[in-house]
Design an enzyme around this catalytic site. Sequence first.
Site, PDB file in Angstrom:
ATOM      1  CG  HIS A  67      51.232   5.520  70.647  1.00 54.92           C
ATOM      2  ND1 HIS A  67      50.776   5.167  71.890  1.00 54.92           N
ATOM      3  CD2 HIS A  67      51.886   4.434  70.163  1.00 54.92           C
ATOM      4  CE1 HIS A  67      51.134   3.919  72.139  1.00 54.92           C
ATOM      5  NE2 HIS A  67      51.813   3.451  71.102  1.00 54.92           N
ATOM      6  CD  GLU A  68      53.549   4.249  66.612  1.00 53.22           C
ATOM      7  OE1 GLU A  68      54.659   3.738  66.819  1.00 53.22           O
ATOM      8  OE2 GLU A  68      52.483   3.713  66.954  1.00 53.22           O
ATOM      9  CG  HIS A  71      56.840   3.702  70.761  1.00 47.47           C
ATOM     10  ND1 HIS A  71      56.937   2.861  71.842  1.00 47.47           N
ATOM     11  CD2 HIS A  71      55.551   3.620  70.339  1.00 47.47           C
ATOM     12  CE1 HIS A  71      55.765   2.300  72.070  1.00 47.47           C
ATOM     13  NE2 HIS A  71      54.898   2.745  71.171  1.00 47.47           N
TER      14      HIS A  71
END
Length: 152
Positions: A67-68, A71
């Site tokens: 998820h990170e 980004h």
Amino acid sequence: MNDNELQKLVEEVSLQFFHSEFKHTAYFNPRLRTTGGRYMLRTGNIEINKKYFDYHGKTELINIIKHELCHYHLHQLGKGYKHKDRDFKMLAKAVGAPRFCTPIPNETKQQNKPFHIYQCVTCSQTYKRQRRINTSRFVCGKCRGKLILVKS
């Protein structure tokens, strides 16, 4: 697991799922409370909450890293890196990154805070408040009568 092992894991996940290198630093941040991790826009670093690894294990940690990294890679490419952006949603779906991390059960319980119960003298309307209120200053919202503290 320590910060060096986390750094190696993030680099491996980045190459495996995103086919691109992770050139910044990943580390555990013990101050994180309500989130599994966060990507720092200014530095490009990724911070991870170690409690999620301790409780759920390596698979949940990899999901948080994915998820990170969504980004991270979108921001590095100058594309939409926010949760609401189409680019982010498409990339997260492609690599299997979850939108939210699995909650830790004892972290999500709301603490049993004491309540103060006030009652109107005129109409008997009750009010439940977490904070004490000044009964000489505040009145009943229904009939403007005087409030008294029933239970603290």
